[in-house]
Design an enzyme around this catalytic site. Structure first.
Site, PDB file in Angstrom:
ATOM      1  N   GLY A 207       0.765  -1.251   0.000  1.00  0.00           N
ATOM      2  CA  GLY A 207       0.000   0.000   0.000  1.00  0.00           C
ATOM      3  C   GLY A 207       0.788   1.289   0.000  1.00  0.00           C
TER       4      GLY A 207
ATOM      5  N   SER B  22       1.842   8.336   1.754  1.00  0.00           N
ATOM      6  CA  SER B  22       1.028   7.168   2.126  1.00  0.00           C
ATOM      7  C   SER B  22       1.210   6.806   3.597  1.00  0.00           C
ATOM      8  CB  SER B  22       1.446   5.952   1.288  1.00  0.00           C
ATOM      9  OG  SER B  22       1.151   6.138  -0.076  1.00  0.00           O
TER      10      SER B  22
ATOM     11  N   ASP C 250      -1.645  -6.820  -7.280  1.00  0.00           N
ATOM     12  CA  ASP C 250      -3.034  -6.378  -7.233  1.00  0.00           C
ATOM     13  C   ASP C 250      -3.706  -7.272  -6.201  1.00  0.00           C
ATOM     14  OD1 ASP C 250      -5.767  -6.050  -7.528  1.00  0.00           O
ATOM     15  OD2 ASP C 250      -5.654  -5.743  -9.693  1.00  0.00           O
TER      16      ASP C 250
ATOM     17  N   TYR D 122     -18.555   8.654   3.147  1.00  0.00           N
ATOM     18  CA  TYR D 122     -17.669   7.484   3.242  1.00  0.00           C
ATOM     19  C   TYR D 122     -18.402   6.233   2.708  1.00  0.00           C
ATOM     20  CZ  TYR D 122     -13.580   4.892   4.843  1.00  0.00           C
ATOM     21  OH  TYR D 122     -12.451   4.113   4.903  1.00  0.00           O
TER      22      TYR D 122
ATOM     23  N   LYS E 203     -15.014  -1.266   5.512  1.00  0.00           N
ATOM     24  CA  LYS E 203     -14.166  -1.221   6.720  1.00  0.00           C
ATOM     25  C   LYS E 203     -14.815  -1.989   7.880  1.00  0.00           C
ATOM     26  CE  LYS E 203     -10.627   1.307   5.250  1.00  0.00           C
ATOM     27  NZ  LYS E 203      -9.354   0.635   4.904  1.00  0.00           N
TER      28      LYS E 203
ATOM     29  N   ILE F  75      -6.148  11.760   7.020  1.00  0.00           N
ATOM     30  CA  ILE F  75      -4.825  12.259   6.625  1.00  0.00           C
ATOM     31  C   ILE F  75      -4.863  12.526   5.127  1.00  0.00           C
ATOM     32  CG2 ILE F  75      -2.355  11.722   6.477  1.00  0.00           C
ATOM     33  CD1 ILE F  75      -2.720   9.775   8.807  1.00  0.00           C
ATOM     34  N   LYS F  76      -4.274  13.630   4.701  1.00  0.00           N
ATOM     35  CA  LYS F  76      -4.338  13.981   3.279  1.00  0.00           C
ATOM     36  C   LYS F  76      -3.345  13.160   2.458  1.00  0.00           C
ATOM     37  CE  LYS F  76      -5.271  17.715   0.161  1.00  0.00           C
ATOM     38  NZ  LYS F  76      -5.958  16.688  -0.652  1.00  0.00           N
ATOM     39  N   THR F  77      -3.736  11.958   2.112  1.00  0.00           N
ATOM     40  CA  THR F  77      -2.940  11.075   1.260  1.00  0.00           C
ATOM     41  C   THR F  77      -3.520  11.099  -0.155  1.00  0.00           C
ATOM     42  OG1 THR F  77      -4.375   9.223   1.766  1.00  0.00           O
ATOM     43  CG2 THR F  77      -2.470   9.533   3.206  1.00  0.00           C
ATOM     44  N   LEU F  78      -2.897  10.310  -1.052  1.00  0.00           N
ATOM     45  CA  LEU F  78      -3.436  10.179  -2.416  1.00  0.00           C
ATOM     46  C   LEU F  78      -4.893   9.709  -2.380  1.00  0.00           C
ATOM     47  CD1 LEU F  78      -2.638  10.305  -5.434  1.00  0.00           C
ATOM     48  CD2 LEU F  78      -2.026   7.888  -5.271  1.00  0.00           C
ATOM     49  N   ALA F  79      -5.184   8.723  -1.545  1.00  0.00           N
ATOM     50  CA  ALA F  79      -6.551   8.202  -1.456  1.00  0.00           C
ATOM     51  C   ALA F  79      -7.518   9.287  -0.987  1.00  0.00           C
ATOM     52  CB  ALA F  79      -6.609   7.003  -0.513  1.00  0.00           C
TER      53      ALA F  79
HETATM   54  P1  NAD Z   1      -2.732   5.805  -0.365  1.00  0.00           P
HETATM   55  O1  NAD Z   1      -3.457   6.185  -1.621  1.00  0.00           O
HETATM   56  O2  NAD Z   1      -1.410   6.368  -0.146  1.00  0.00           O
HETATM   57  O3  NAD Z   1      -2.686   4.227  -0.215  1.00  0.00           O
HETATM   58  C1  NAD Z   1      -3.694   3.361  -0.699  1.00  0.00           C
HETATM   59  C2  NAD Z   1      -2.965   2.222  -1.366  1.00  0.00           C
HETATM   60  O4  NAD Z   1      -3.882   1.218  -1.770  1.00  0.00           O
HETATM   61  C3  NAD Z   1      -2.197   2.655  -2.626  1.00  0.00           C
HETATM   62  O5  NAD Z   1      -0.838   2.356  -2.469  1.00  0.00           O
HETATM   63  C4  NAD Z   1      -2.813   1.828  -3.715  1.00  0.00           C
HETATM   64  O6  NAD Z   1      -1.882   1.429  -4.687  1.00  0.00           O
HETATM   65  C5  NAD Z   1      -3.318   0.651  -2.923  1.00  0.00           C
HETATM   66  N1  NAD Z   1      -4.310  -0.146  -3.646  1.00  0.00           N
HETATM   67  C6  NAD Z   1      -5.525   0.221  -4.111  1.00  0.00           C
HETATM   68  N2  NAD Z   1      -6.109  -0.799  -4.751  1.00  0.00           N
HETATM   69  C7  NAD Z   1      -5.242  -1.841  -4.676  1.00  0.00           C
HETATM   70  C8  NAD Z   1      -5.250  -3.174  -5.167  1.00  0.00           C
HETATM   71  N3  NAD Z   1      -6.292  -3.668  -5.864  1.00  0.00           N
HETATM   72  N4  NAD Z   1      -4.193  -3.964  -4.911  1.00  0.00           N
HETATM   73  C9  NAD Z   1      -3.128  -3.490  -4.223  1.00  0.00           C
HETATM   74  N5  NAD Z   1      -3.042  -2.237  -3.739  1.00  0.00           N
HETATM   75  C10 NAD Z   1      -4.095  -1.424  -3.978  1.00  0.00           C
HETATM   76  O7  NAD Z   1      -3.750   6.227   0.818  1.00  0.00           O
HETATM   77  P2  NAD Z   1      -3.696   5.946   2.394  1.00  0.00           P
HETATM   78  O8  NAD Z   1      -4.602   6.968   2.962  1.00  0.00           O
HETATM   79  O9  NAD Z   1      -2.315   5.843   2.867  1.00  0.00           O
HETATM   80  O10 NAD Z   1      -4.453   4.539   2.516  1.00  0.00           O
HETATM   81  C11 NAD Z   1      -3.896   3.407   3.164  1.00  0.00           C
HETATM   82  C12 NAD Z   1      -4.932   2.738   4.049  1.00  0.00           C
HETATM   83  O11 NAD Z   1      -5.238   3.599   5.129  1.00  0.00           O
HETATM   84  C13 NAD Z   1      -6.250   2.432   3.350  1.00  0.00           C
HETATM   85  O12 NAD Z   1      -6.727   1.175   3.818  1.00  0.00           O
HETATM   86  C14 NAD Z   1      -7.163   3.512   3.871  1.00  0.00           C
HETATM   87  O13 NAD Z   1      -8.510   3.119   3.842  1.00  0.00           O
HETATM   88  C15 NAD Z   1      -6.631   3.657   5.260  1.00  0.00           C
HETATM   89  N6  NAD Z   1      -6.994   4.880   5.979  1.00  0.00           N
HETATM   90  C16 NAD Z   1      -6.743   6.102   5.412  1.00  0.00           C
HETATM   91  C17 NAD Z   1      -7.074   7.262   6.120  1.00  0.00           C
HETATM   92  C18 NAD Z   1      -6.856   8.627   5.512  1.00  0.00           C
HETATM   93  O14 NAD Z   1      -7.520   9.576   5.923  1.00  0.00           O
HETATM   94  N7  NAD Z   1      -5.924   8.800   4.572  1.00  0.00           N
HETATM   95  C19 NAD Z   1      -7.647   7.165   7.389  1.00  0.00           C
HETATM   96  C20 NAD Z   1      -7.873   5.895   7.932  1.00  0.00           C
HETATM   97  C21 NAD Z   1      -7.539   4.762   7.218  1.00  0.00           C
HETATM   98  O1  0WE Z   2     -10.298   4.954   3.384  1.00  0.00           O
HETATM   99  C1  0WE Z   2     -10.202   6.094   2.993  1.00  0.00           C
HETATM  100  C2  0WE Z   2     -10.234   6.422   1.515  1.00  0.00           C
HETATM  101  C3  0WE Z   2     -10.201   5.213   0.650  1.00  0.00           C
HETATM  102  C4  0WE Z   2     -10.480   5.462  -0.805  1.00  0.00           C
HETATM  103  C5  0WE Z   2     -10.269   6.668  -1.452  1.00  0.00           C
HETATM  104  C6  0WE Z   2     -10.533   6.805  -2.805  1.00  0.00           C
HETATM  105  C7  0WE Z   2     -10.366   8.099  -3.538  1.00  0.00           C
HETATM  106  C8  0WE Z   2     -10.197   7.940  -5.018  1.00  0.00           C
HETATM  107  C9  0WE Z   2     -10.983   4.418  -1.531  1.00  0.00           C
HETATM  108  N1  0WE Z   2     -11.252   4.525  -2.848  1.00  0.00           N
HETATM  109  C10 0WE Z   2     -11.025   5.676  -3.486  1.00  0.00           C
HETATM  110  N2  0WE Z   2     -11.304   5.743  -4.820  1.00  0.00           N
HETATM  111  C11 0WE Z   2     -10.972   6.805  -5.602  1.00  0.00           C
HETATM  112  O2  0WE Z   2     -11.273   6.830  -6.807  1.00  0.00           O
HETATM  113  N3  0WE Z   2     -10.108   7.101   3.939  1.00  0.00           N
HETATM  114  C12 0WE Z   2     -10.255   6.763   5.325  1.00  0.00           C
HETATM  115  C13 0WE Z   2      -9.941   8.520   3.599  1.00  0.00           C
HETATM  116  C14 0WE Z   2     -11.295   9.134   3.551  1.00  0.00           C
HETATM  117  O3  0WE Z   2     -12.087   8.992   2.470  1.00  0.00           O
HETATM  118  C15 0WE Z   2     -13.284   9.623   2.758  1.00  0.00           C
HETATM  119  C16 0WE Z   2     -13.229  10.172   4.037  1.00  0.00           C
HETATM  120  C17 0WE Z   2     -11.946   9.855   4.545  1.00  0.00           C
HETATM  121  C18 0WE Z   2     -11.435  10.210   5.890  1.00  0.00           C
HETATM  122  C19 0WE Z   2     -14.433   9.742   1.987  1.00  0.00           C
HETATM  123  C20 0WE Z   2     -15.520  10.451   2.485  1.00  0.00           C
HETATM  124  C21 0WE Z   2     -15.463  10.997   3.755  1.00  0.00           C
HETATM  125  C22 0WE Z   2     -14.314  10.867   4.549  1.00  0.00           C
END
Ligand code: NAD
Ligand code: 0WE
Length: 257
Positions: free
Chosen positions: A12, A18, A63, A154, A161, A190-194
């Site tokens: 991930g 990330s 994947d 969400y 989740k 947290i402001k990540t790519l996701a």
């Molecule tokens: P991120 O975009 O940096 O990481 C998400 C990762 O998931 C990416 O590296 C992407 O390549 C990978 N991914 C997506 N589909 C995949 C697949 N089919 N196979 C393998 N890898 C795949 O974002 P992040 O915020 O660091 O997310 C990491 C984890 O933390 C996620 O489970 C997310 O739900 C969780 N999370 C994020 C936040 C937040 O606010 N950013 C808060 C709580 C939990």
């Molecule tokens: O788990 C997550 C985000 C996961 C995620 C993000 C994306 C964005 C781009 C899964 N799939 C995608 N698909 C895309 O195309 N978080 C915990 C971060 C997050 O996402 C939200 C949040 C928070 C916090 C969405 C709505 C409200 C709050």
């Protein structure tokens, strides 16, 4: 060094924002050898420099929705290390359209995709990696408060989740037979790519700054430190659990200024 000589397989990392990157750094800084997965050629180009920076032993494609990819990852790990001690699962995906509007509008295919990538992937990874895990190994995944309470937009990720958190409890029994622990960190936003794909994410961050006990948002370093604890022998009595790294947000009810 809490993790001297331990082998950690990390799924991930997309870039240096990330959560998995923060975790990788904390584990590496405490003596672990790390390996990083990447998804697709685009992310390979991002992950390889990070692997070099962190001194990772190797990277591998995966994947997490494909059993063949996970099986190949196991063989790669076996080839390099023989066995592994730590798995970090930081993988989630839902269609962007399913992270806005009404949850009721989620399609069958969108539901299946989100649950497959974000929840079942943990089960599949544990199943495939079980034979190469040392006794006393530790697995960690990432979740969010939207699993437990409704959070605007969400939507299907909250349901995914919830399945992930329940899986942690069931997997804890299966893996516990060999002393292997599994837990989740429920991180604050947290402001990540996701997160960058999420509309009004800054509003969520502002809300947290105002309403958490600690009056701040958490960082990937803070999540990394908690992850370090959970996968280390310091947490040998903790399994099947969800540990919040959210500046205390989930503990609060009504605040009145
Ligand atoms: P991120 O975009 O940096 O990481 C998400 C990762 O998931 C990416 O590296 C992407 O390549 C990978 N991914 C997506 N589909 C995949 C697949 N089919 N196979 C393998 N890898 C795949 O974002 P992040 O915020 O660091 O997310 C990491 C984890 O933390 C996620 O489970 C997310 O739900 C969780 N999370 C994020 C936040 C937040 O606010 N950013 C808060 C709580 C939990
Ligand atoms: O788990 C997550 C985000 C996961 C995620 C993000 C994306 C964005 C781009 C899964 N799939 C995608 N698909 C895309 O195309 N978080 C915990 C971060 C997050 O996402 C939200 C949040 C928070 C916090 C969405 C709505 C409200 C709050």
């Amino acid at each position: 060094m809490l993790l001297a000589g331990k082998k950690a397989v990390i799924f991930g990392v997309a870039n240096n924002r990330s959560i998995a990157y923060g975790i990788a750094k904390a584990l590496r800084d405490n003596g672990a050898d790390i390996a990083l997965s990447w998804l697709g050629e685009a992310l390979k180009k991002r992950v390889e420099p990070i692997a070099k920076e962190l001194g990772a032993a190797f990277t591998f494609p995966c994947d997490a929705s494909r059993d063949e990819d996970i099986a190949a990852a196991v063989e790669t790990v076996k080839g390099h290390w023989g066995k592994a001690d730590i798995i970090i699962h930081a993988v989630a995906f839902a269609n962007r359209d399913d992270l806005q509007g009404r949850y009721i509008d989620t399609s069958r295919a969108g539901f299946a995709l989100a649950l497959d990538v974000s929840a079942f992937s943990l089960v599949a990874i544990c199943k495939h990696f079980e034979p190469v895990l040392n006794d006393d190994a530790s697995v960690l995944t990432l979740t969010y408060y939207g699993a437990q309470k409704q959070i605007t937009n969400y939507n299907v990720m909250g349901v995914a989740k919830a399945a992930l958190e329940a899986s942690v409890r069931y997997l804890a029994y299966d893996l516990g037979e060999r002393g292997i622990r599994i837990n989740a960190i429920s991180a604050g936003p947290i402001k990540t790519l996701a997160a960058s794909g999420i509309s009004d994410f800054h509003k969520i961050l502002n809300h947290i700054e105002r309403y958490t006990p600690l009056k701040k948002n958490v960082t990937i370093d803070e999540v990394g430190n908690a992850a370090l604890f959970l996968v280390s022998p310091l947490a040998s009595g903790i399994s099947g659990d969800i540990i919040f790294v959210d500046a205390g947000y989930h503990t609060s009810g009504i605040q009145i200024a």
